[in-house]
Design a protein around this motif. Structure first.
Motif, PDB file in Angstrom:
ATOM      1  N   SER A  60     -43.905  37.650  98.623  1.00  0.00           N
ATOM      2  CA  SER A  60     -44.078  36.227  98.347  1.00  0.00           C
ATOM      3  C   SER A  60     -43.336  35.380  99.376  1.00  0.00           C
ATOM      4  O   SER A  60     -42.193  35.675  99.736  1.00  0.00           O
ATOM      5  N   ASP A  83     -53.753  36.938  95.444  1.00  0.00           N
ATOM      6  CA  ASP A  83     -53.445  37.318  94.073  1.00  0.00           C
ATOM      7  C   ASP A  83     -53.720  36.126  93.158  1.00  0.00           C
ATOM      8  O   ASP A  83     -53.223  35.028  93.408  1.00  0.00           O
ATOM      9  N   GLY A  85     -52.495  35.325  90.481  1.00  0.00           N
ATOM     10  CA  GLY A  85     -51.265  34.818  89.879  1.00  0.00           C
ATOM     11  C   GLY A  85     -50.386  34.016  90.817  1.00  0.00           C
ATOM     12  O   GLY A  85     -49.370  33.450  90.402  1.00  0.00           O
ATOM     13  N   SER A  86     -50.754  33.931  92.086  1.00  0.00           N
ATOM     14  CA  SER A  86     -49.954  33.171  93.044  1.00  0.00           C
ATOM     15  C   SER A  86     -50.122  31.675  92.812  1.00  0.00           C
ATOM     16  O   SER A  86     -51.177  31.210  92.394  1.00  0.00           O
ATOM     17  N   LYS A  87     -49.087  30.930  93.104  1.00  0.00           N
ATOM     18  CA  LYS A  87     -49.123  29.472  92.947  1.00  0.00           C
ATOM     19  C   LYS A  87     -49.757  28.805  94.161  1.00  0.00           C
ATOM     20  O   LYS A  87     -50.365  27.748  94.049  1.00  0.00           O
ATOM     21  N   GLU A 109     -54.718  28.220  90.731  1.00  0.00           N
ATOM     22  CA  GLU A 109     -55.046  27.807  89.356  1.00  0.00           C
ATOM     23  C   GLU A 109     -56.033  26.644  89.345  1.00  0.00           C
ATOM     24  O   GLU A 109     -56.749  26.437  88.372  1.00  0.00           O
ATOM     25  N   ASN A 135     -45.669  33.371  95.091  1.00  0.00           N
ATOM     26  CA  ASN A 135     -45.809  33.890  93.737  1.00  0.00           C
ATOM     27  C   ASN A 135     -44.417  33.900  93.117  1.00  0.00           C
ATOM     28  O   ASN A 135     -43.567  34.698  93.514  1.00  0.00           O
ATOM     29  N   LYS A 136     -44.185  33.018  92.170  1.00  0.00           N
ATOM     30  CA  LYS A 136     -42.853  32.888  91.561  1.00  0.00           C
ATOM     31  C   LYS A 136     -42.544  34.012  90.573  1.00  0.00           C
ATOM     32  O   LYS A 136     -41.388  34.322  90.327  1.00  0.00           O
ATOM     33  N   LYS A 137     -43.571  34.653  90.010  1.00  0.00           N
ATOM     34  CA  LYS A 137     -43.359  35.707  89.010  1.00  0.00           C
ATOM     35  C   LYS A 137     -43.083  37.060  89.656  1.00  0.00           C
ATOM     36  O   LYS A 137     -42.327  37.868  89.126  1.00  0.00           O
ATOM     37  N   ASN A 138     -43.731  37.339  90.788  1.00  0.00           N
ATOM     38  CA  ASN A 138     -43.603  38.643  91.436  1.00  0.00           C
ATOM     39  C   ASN A 138     -43.195  38.462  92.888  1.00  0.00           C
ATOM     40  O   ASN A 138     -43.786  37.665  93.611  1.00  0.00           O
ATOM     41  N   LYS A 139     -42.219  39.237  93.319  1.00  0.00           N
ATOM     42  CA  LYS A 139     -41.800  39.191  94.715  1.00  0.00           C
ATOM     43  C   LYS A 139     -42.898  39.778  95.612  1.00  0.00           C
ATOM     44  O   LYS A 139     -43.106  39.325  96.729  1.00  0.00           O
ATOM     45  N   CYS A 141     -46.999  40.680  95.991  1.00  0.00           N
ATOM     46  CA  CYS A 141     -48.316  40.347  95.464  1.00  0.00           C
ATOM     47  C   CYS A 141     -49.377  41.026  96.325  1.00  0.00           C
ATOM     48  O   CYS A 141     -49.102  41.469  97.435  1.00  0.00           O
TER      49      CYS A 141
END
Length: 161
Positions: A60, A83, A85-87, A109, A135-139, A141
């Motif tokens: 990320s 990904d 889930g990435s911002k 999103e 990606n704030k949730k996963n380092k 992606c």
């Protein structure tokens, strides 16, 4: 040789000397795999062939440079699938003279996770594609890149850059 690519080669060589086993790691993401299959089928029906493709584990907020040769006057299509889930998903592309020839930033999103663009180089030369994801949730992606080239039909309606 241009300074940018010389610098990349020097950095790459120094890393190889420091750690003998530096390799890009592939990744698996079912959502991305389905998108890749669908896109490849659609592009192949439109007269494109896949020249290069790769899944890649990305850290990320760090760019993942991809260096590819391109031929003057050929019609290419570049696709980066980030990904879901990435911002933020972002792609920059540079020509051999280090001139930025493409830039796109998405918020998955809102905009989806696919950056897709056509490109026709003015000269036969190496280009560098630099995708990055936040990606704030996963380092780490997953990302996927496709380089396609038009092999059937004409280049009518293709914008030149």
């Amino acid at each position: 040789m241009k300074t940018f690519f010389l610098m990349v080669a020097c950095v790459f060589t120094s890393h190889l000397l420091q750690a003998q086993d530096i390799r890009q790691r592939s990744c698996t993401n079912q959502s991305i795999s389905q998108q890749v299959d669908s896109l490849k089928k659609s592009f192949e029906q439109s007269g494109f062939m896949v020249l290069k493709e790769a899944s890649m584990t990305m850290e990320s907020e760090f760019e993942m440079p991809v260096i590819v040769p391109m031929t003057q006057g050929a019609w290419y299509h570049i696709v980066f699938i980030g990904d879901p889930g990435s911002k933020i998903t972002e792609v920059r592309m540079y020509d051999y003279d280090e001139k930025q020839v493409y830039y796109k930033k998405l918020k998955p999103e809102l905009d989806g996770n696919i950056i897709s663009y056509a490109y026709m180089p003015k000269f036969s030369e190496w280009h560098m594609i630099k995708p990055v994801q936040v990606n704030k949730k996963n380092k780490e992606c997953c990302g996927y890149i496709l380089l396609l080239k038009k092999v059937k039909g004409t280049n009518e309606g293709m914008p030149t850059r």
